[in-house]
Design a protein around this motif. Structure first.
Motif, PDB file in Angstrom:
ATOM      1  N   LEU A 121       0.814  -1.216   0.000  1.00  0.00           N
ATOM      2  CA  LEU A 121       0.000   0.000   0.000  1.00  0.00           C
ATOM      3  C   LEU A 121       0.848   1.267   0.000  1.00  0.00           C
ATOM      4  O   LEU A 121       0.360   2.336  -0.342  1.00  0.00           O
ATOM      5  CB  LEU A 121      -0.925  -0.008   1.232  1.00  0.00           C
ATOM      6  CG  LEU A 121      -2.056  -1.048   1.169  1.00  0.00           C
ATOM      7  CD1 LEU A 121      -2.630  -1.298   2.564  1.00  0.00           C
ATOM      8  CD2 LEU A 121      -3.157  -0.596   0.218  1.00  0.00           C
ATOM      9  N   GLY A 155     -10.054  -5.873  -2.891  1.00  0.00           N
ATOM     10  CA  GLY A 155     -11.419  -6.255  -3.261  1.00  0.00           C
ATOM     11  C   GLY A 155     -11.477  -7.256  -4.400  1.00  0.00           C
ATOM     12  O   GLY A 155     -12.527  -7.494  -4.980  1.00  0.00           O
ATOM     13  N   GLY A 156     -10.331  -7.886  -4.720  1.00  0.00           N
ATOM     14  CA  GLY A 156     -10.302  -8.878  -5.794  1.00  0.00           C
ATOM     15  C   GLY A 156     -10.417 -10.297  -5.240  1.00  0.00           C
ATOM     16  O   GLY A 156     -10.645 -10.495  -4.045  1.00  0.00           O
ATOM     17  N   ASP A 157     -10.245 -11.278  -6.108  1.00  0.00           N
ATOM     18  CA  ASP A 157     -10.335 -12.677  -5.681  1.00  0.00           C
ATOM     19  C   ASP A 157      -9.316 -13.007  -4.591  1.00  0.00           C
ATOM     20  O   ASP A 157      -9.602 -13.786  -3.682  1.00  0.00           O
ATOM     21  CB  ASP A 157     -10.122 -13.618  -6.876  1.00  0.00           C
ATOM     22  CG  ASP A 157     -11.383 -13.761  -7.711  1.00  0.00           C
ATOM     23  OD1 ASP A 157     -12.483 -13.793  -7.124  1.00  0.00           O
ATOM     24  OD2 ASP A 157     -11.270 -13.823  -8.952  1.00  0.00           O
ATOM     25  N   SER A 158      -8.138 -12.420  -4.701  1.00  0.00           N
ATOM     26  CA  SER A 158      -7.113 -12.698  -3.678  1.00  0.00           C
ATOM     27  C   SER A 158      -7.579 -12.238  -2.306  1.00  0.00           C
ATOM     28  O   SER A 158      -7.383 -12.936  -1.310  1.00  0.00           O
ATOM     29  CB  SER A 158      -5.791 -12.000  -4.001  1.00  0.00           C
ATOM     30  OG  SER A 158      -5.213 -12.551  -5.137  1.00  0.00           O
ATOM     31  N   GLU A 161     -10.065 -14.637  -0.996  1.00  0.00           N
ATOM     32  CA  GLU A 161      -9.416 -15.897  -0.610  1.00  0.00           C
ATOM     33  C   GLU A 161      -8.629 -15.721   0.694  1.00  0.00           C
ATOM     34  O   GLU A 161      -8.668 -16.588   1.568  1.00  0.00           O
ATOM     35  CB  GLU A 161      -8.480 -16.328  -1.738  1.00  0.00           C
ATOM     36  CG  GLU A 161      -8.361 -17.808  -1.872  1.00  0.00           C
ATOM     37  CD  GLU A 161      -7.720 -18.186  -3.204  1.00  0.00           C
ATOM     38  OE1 GLU A 161      -8.360 -18.911  -3.965  1.00  0.00           O
ATOM     39  OE2 GLU A 161      -6.595 -17.739  -3.476  1.00  0.00           O
ATOM     40  N   HIS A 177     -12.282  -2.210   1.544  1.00  0.00           N
ATOM     41  CA  HIS A 177     -12.164  -2.029   0.089  1.00  0.00           C
ATOM     42  C   HIS A 177     -12.447  -0.570  -0.289  1.00  0.00           C
ATOM     43  O   HIS A 177     -13.340   0.056   0.253  1.00  0.00           O
ATOM     44  CB  HIS A 177     -13.153  -2.963  -0.622  1.00  0.00           C
ATOM     45  CG  HIS A 177     -13.077  -2.869  -2.117  1.00  0.00           C
ATOM     46  ND1 HIS A 177     -11.878  -2.780  -2.786  1.00  0.00           N
ATOM     47  CD2 HIS A 177     -14.047  -2.839  -3.067  1.00  0.00           C
ATOM     48  CE1 HIS A 177     -12.115  -2.694  -4.087  1.00  0.00           C
ATOM     49  NE2 HIS A 177     -13.425  -2.731  -4.274  1.00  0.00           N
ATOM     50  N   ARG A 178     -11.687  -0.089  -1.257  1.00  0.00           N
ATOM     51  CA  ARG A 178     -11.743   1.354  -1.559  1.00  0.00           C
ATOM     52  C   ARG A 178     -12.985   1.770  -2.338  1.00  0.00           C
ATOM     53  O   ARG A 178     -13.266   2.961  -2.459  1.00  0.00           O
ATOM     54  CB  ARG A 178     -10.486   1.777  -2.307  1.00  0.00           C
ATOM     55  CG  ARG A 178     -10.310   1.122  -3.668  1.00  0.00           C
ATOM     56  CD  ARG A 178      -8.992   1.534  -4.277  1.00  0.00           C
ATOM     57  NE  ARG A 178      -8.740   0.862  -5.547  1.00  0.00           N
ATOM     58  CZ  ARG A 178      -7.628   1.001  -6.247  1.00  0.00           C
ATOM     59  NH1 ARG A 178      -6.663   1.783  -5.812  1.00  0.00           N
ATOM     60  NH2 ARG A 178      -7.471   0.362  -7.387  1.00  0.00           N
ATOM     61  N   ARG A 179     -13.712   0.808  -2.912  1.00  0.00           N
ATOM     62  CA  ARG A 179     -14.932   1.162  -3.662  1.00  0.00           C
ATOM     63  C   ARG A 179     -16.160   0.554  -2.988  1.00  0.00           C
ATOM     64  O   ARG A 179     -16.048  -0.074  -1.939  1.00  0.00           O
ATOM     65  CB  ARG A 179     -14.827   0.638  -5.090  1.00  0.00           C
ATOM     66  CG  ARG A 179     -13.800   1.368  -5.919  1.00  0.00           C
ATOM     67  CD  ARG A 179     -13.857   0.959  -7.375  1.00  0.00           C
ATOM     68  NE  ARG A 179     -13.485  -0.423  -7.596  1.00  0.00           N
ATOM     69  CZ  ARG A 179     -14.237  -1.296  -8.277  1.00  0.00           C
ATOM     70  NH1 ARG A 179     -15.407  -0.930  -8.767  1.00  0.00           N
ATOM     71  NH2 ARG A 179     -13.828  -2.551  -8.458  1.00  0.00           N
ATOM     72  N   ARG A 183     -14.287  -6.336  -6.908  1.00  0.00           N
ATOM     73  CA  ARG A 183     -13.873  -6.765  -8.242  1.00  0.00           C
ATOM     74  C   ARG A 183     -13.934  -8.301  -8.354  1.00  0.00           C
ATOM     75  O   ARG A 183     -13.995  -8.852  -9.436  1.00  0.00           O
ATOM     76  CB  ARG A 183     -12.412  -6.295  -8.430  1.00  0.00           C
ATOM     77  CG  ARG A 183     -11.755  -6.686  -9.705  1.00  0.00           C
ATOM     78  CD  ARG A 183     -10.319  -6.160  -9.697  1.00  0.00           C
ATOM     79  NE  ARG A 183     -10.285  -4.710  -9.711  1.00  0.00           N
ATOM     80  CZ  ARG A 183     -10.339  -3.974 -10.804  1.00  0.00           C
ATOM     81  NH1 ARG A 183     -10.396  -4.551 -11.980  1.00  0.00           N
ATOM     82  NH2 ARG A 183     -10.308  -2.669 -10.744  1.00  0.00           N
ATOM     83  N   ILE A 240      -3.713  -6.642  -2.734  1.00  0.00           N
ATOM     84  CA  ILE A 240      -4.069  -5.701  -3.802  1.00  0.00           C
ATOM     85  C   ILE A 240      -3.344  -6.068  -5.104  1.00  0.00           C
ATOM     86  O   ILE A 240      -3.062  -5.222  -5.932  1.00  0.00           O
ATOM     87  CB  ILE A 240      -3.789  -4.239  -3.386  1.00  0.00           C
ATOM     88  CG1 ILE A 240      -2.297  -4.033  -3.065  1.00  0.00           C
ATOM     89  CG2 ILE A 240      -4.632  -3.852  -2.174  1.00  0.00           C
ATOM     90  CD1 ILE A 240      -1.912  -2.561  -2.936  1.00  0.00           C
ATOM     91  N   GLY A 241      -3.071  -7.334  -5.261  1.00  0.00           N
ATOM     92  CA  GLY A 241      -2.459  -7.807  -6.499  1.00  0.00           C
ATOM     93  C   GLY A 241      -0.958  -8.024  -6.382  1.00  0.00           C
ATOM     94  O   GLY A 241      -0.327  -7.603  -5.402  1.00  0.00           O
ATOM     95  N   LYS A 258      -2.369  -9.510 -17.047  1.00  0.00           N
ATOM     96  CA  LYS A 258      -1.759  -9.029 -15.795  1.00  0.00           C
ATOM     97  C   LYS A 258      -0.238  -9.146 -15.854  1.00  0.00           C
ATOM     98  O   LYS A 258       0.444  -9.097 -14.831  1.00  0.00           O
ATOM     99  CB  LYS A 258      -2.262  -9.852 -14.602  1.00  0.00           C
ATOM    100  CG  LYS A 258      -3.763  -9.857 -14.410  1.00  0.00           C
ATOM    101  CD  LYS A 258      -4.193  -8.782 -13.450  1.00  0.00           C
ATOM    102  CE  LYS A 258      -5.701  -8.861 -13.250  1.00  0.00           C
ATOM    103  NZ  LYS A 258      -6.292  -7.714 -12.648  1.00  0.00           N
ATOM    104  N   LYS A 283      -0.366 -17.220 -11.147  1.00  0.00           N
ATOM    105  CA  LYS A 283      -1.031 -16.231 -10.302  1.00  0.00           C
ATOM    106  C   LYS A 283      -2.033 -16.899  -9.359  1.00  0.00           C
ATOM    107  O   LYS A 283      -2.723 -16.234  -8.614  1.00  0.00           O
ATOM    108  CB  LYS A 283      -1.708 -15.158 -11.147  1.00  0.00           C
ATOM    109  CG  LYS A 283      -2.814 -15.645 -12.040  1.00  0.00           C
ATOM    110  CD  LYS A 283      -3.336 -14.476 -12.855  1.00  0.00           C
ATOM    111  CE  LYS A 283      -4.270 -14.977 -13.938  1.00  0.00           C
ATOM    112  NZ  LYS A 283      -4.267 -14.133 -15.100  1.00  0.00           N
ATOM    113  N   ARG A 284      -2.103 -18.216  -9.410  1.00  0.00           N
ATOM    114  CA  ARG A 284      -3.119 -18.892  -8.616  1.00  0.00           C
ATOM    115  C   ARG A 284      -2.587 -19.454  -7.293  1.00  0.00           C
ATOM    116  O   ARG A 284      -3.112 -19.174  -6.231  1.00  0.00           O
ATOM    117  CB  ARG A 284      -3.755 -20.003  -9.444  1.00  0.00           C
ATOM    118  CG  ARG A 284      -4.892 -20.695  -8.734  1.00  0.00           C
ATOM    119  CD  ARG A 284      -5.680 -21.581  -9.664  1.00  0.00           C
ATOM    120  NE  ARG A 284      -6.597 -22.419  -8.923  1.00  0.00           N
ATOM    121  CZ  ARG A 284      -7.754 -22.024  -8.432  1.00  0.00           C
ATOM    122  NH1 ARG A 284      -8.133 -20.787  -8.613  1.00  0.00           N
ATOM    123  NH2 ARG A 284      -8.533 -22.849  -7.762  1.00  0.00           N
TER     124      ARG A 284
END
Ligand code: NAP
Length: 308
Positions: A121, A155-158, A161, A177-179, A183, A240-241, A258, A283-284
């Motif tokens: 961050l 806010g993604g799949d990660s 998980e 999450h910022r929104r 996602r 966050i990725g 990505k 990435k999994r």
């Protein structure tokens, strides 16, 4: 008299679990192996503290120590090691060229194991508390947060998980999450929203992390009215990725949206004799043991390619 240039059997780029495992296998198979490791050999495991899920260490092992052991094992079998950054690759011809500045190394095969790094961050106290309550891997570190309240940023799949994994250990998990919408895929969102231990705070950003020796809380900023509040917690997971280290291969090999390197299940890539192992193309799972497994596969494939 001109000196004959060494042609390696294998050049391995990157020195995490994937690269070291590949090196152990290729050098033990008497393939002339050069590892070009970058300036911080060891990869993401240098940022973790104790690794408890790498088989063979029933009492756990510190991440950097595990990497030292892997390196020593590769050197024992004759891997040549350089702590340099690769600056250029030319992979299309039968003999591949890998450059470190003006120095050009030649090889019959190349194994790419450059890894990926978690995105952070960029908070004032983030680096200071890294490994002291801040993590980017719930599978690795979730156990250490048993009974605590933990924040997950993302806010993604990660993030979903991570939250679900942490909820097995923590008393409470709060996703920030910022929104106002995630996602992540619907199925992952549903699992999170139905989970009794998981709370969600939308429209907020983690703007600082608090604590002297260990995380004790976070500062949140509401993205709508900019108001800041403090939230007590015993840990912060940043989801966050990740950014794979593939800049070197842009325009040379295929990358996905990505920027992960696209490879086949046997680690081969679109160029004969070039293989990819570990987080650079995964990435999994992103685990040390899966990276090591892929390093082994890449080494065996390189050996097979050379002999055939
Ligand atoms: P991602 O899909 O790119 O999501 C990153 C999340 O972090 C987004 O919600 C983003 O917010 C947020 N974010 C990014 N920068 C931020 C910042 N500076 N401050 C606060 N929030 C920030 O990454 P990912 O979740 O790691 O997933 C990567 C890929 O792997 C995806 O394709 C995903 O589907 C896949 N994956 C799949 C699984 C699975 O199927 N089980 C598990 C993990 C990952 P915004 O939404 O506002 O942009």
């Amino acid at each position: 008299m001109s000196k004959t240039k060494t042609i390696y059997d294998v050049i391995i780029i990157g020195a995490g679990p994937a690269g070291y495992t590949a090196a152990i296998y290729t050098s033990r198979a008497s393939l002339k192996t050069l590892m070009i490791a970058g300036d911080t050999p060891g990869g993401q495991l240098l940022l973790t503290s104790e690794v408890e899920n790498f088989p063979g260490f029933k009492d756990g092992i510190m991440g950097p120590e595990l990497m030292d052991e892997m390196k020593a094992q590769a050197l024992r079998f004759g891997t040549e090691f350089r702590a340099d950054f690769v600056t250029k690759v030319e992979l299309n011809s039968k003999i591949k060229k890998v450059s470190v500045g003006d120095e050009v190394f030649e090889s019959k095969t190349v194994i790419i194991a450059t890894g990926a790094s978690a995105n952070w961050l960029g908070l004032k106290n983030e680096q200071r508390l890294m490994g002291k309550g801040i993590s980017a891997c719930a599978t690795c570190d979730g156990f250490f947060f048993t009974g605590k309240h933990v924040i997950v940023a993302g806010g993604g799949d990660s993030a979903m998980e991570e939250a679900l994994t942490l909820a097995k250990f923590a008393d409470k998990v709060t996703i920030v999450h910022r929104r106002d919408e995630f996602r992540a895929s619907k199925i992952m969102q549903d699992r999170v929203k139905e989970h009794k231990k998981i709370d969600i705070i939308y429209n907020a950003e983690v703007v600082d992390v608090l604590g002297d020796d260990f995380v004790e809380g976070v500062v949140l900023k509401d993205t709508q009215d900019n108001k800041e509040t403090q939230l007590d917690c015993g840990g912060l997971f940043v989801a966050i990725g990740h950014t794979p280290a593939t800049k070197l291969f842009e325009g040379v090999l295929d990358l996905d949206d990505k920027k992960y390197l696209i490879s086949n299940p046997d680690t081969s890539t679109k160029i004969d004799g070039v293989f990819a192992a570990g987080d650079v193309s995964d990435k999994r799972y992103r685990q040390a043991i899966t990276a090591a497994g892929e390093g082994c596969k890449a080494a065996l494939e390189a050996e097979h390619y050379i002999s055939s």
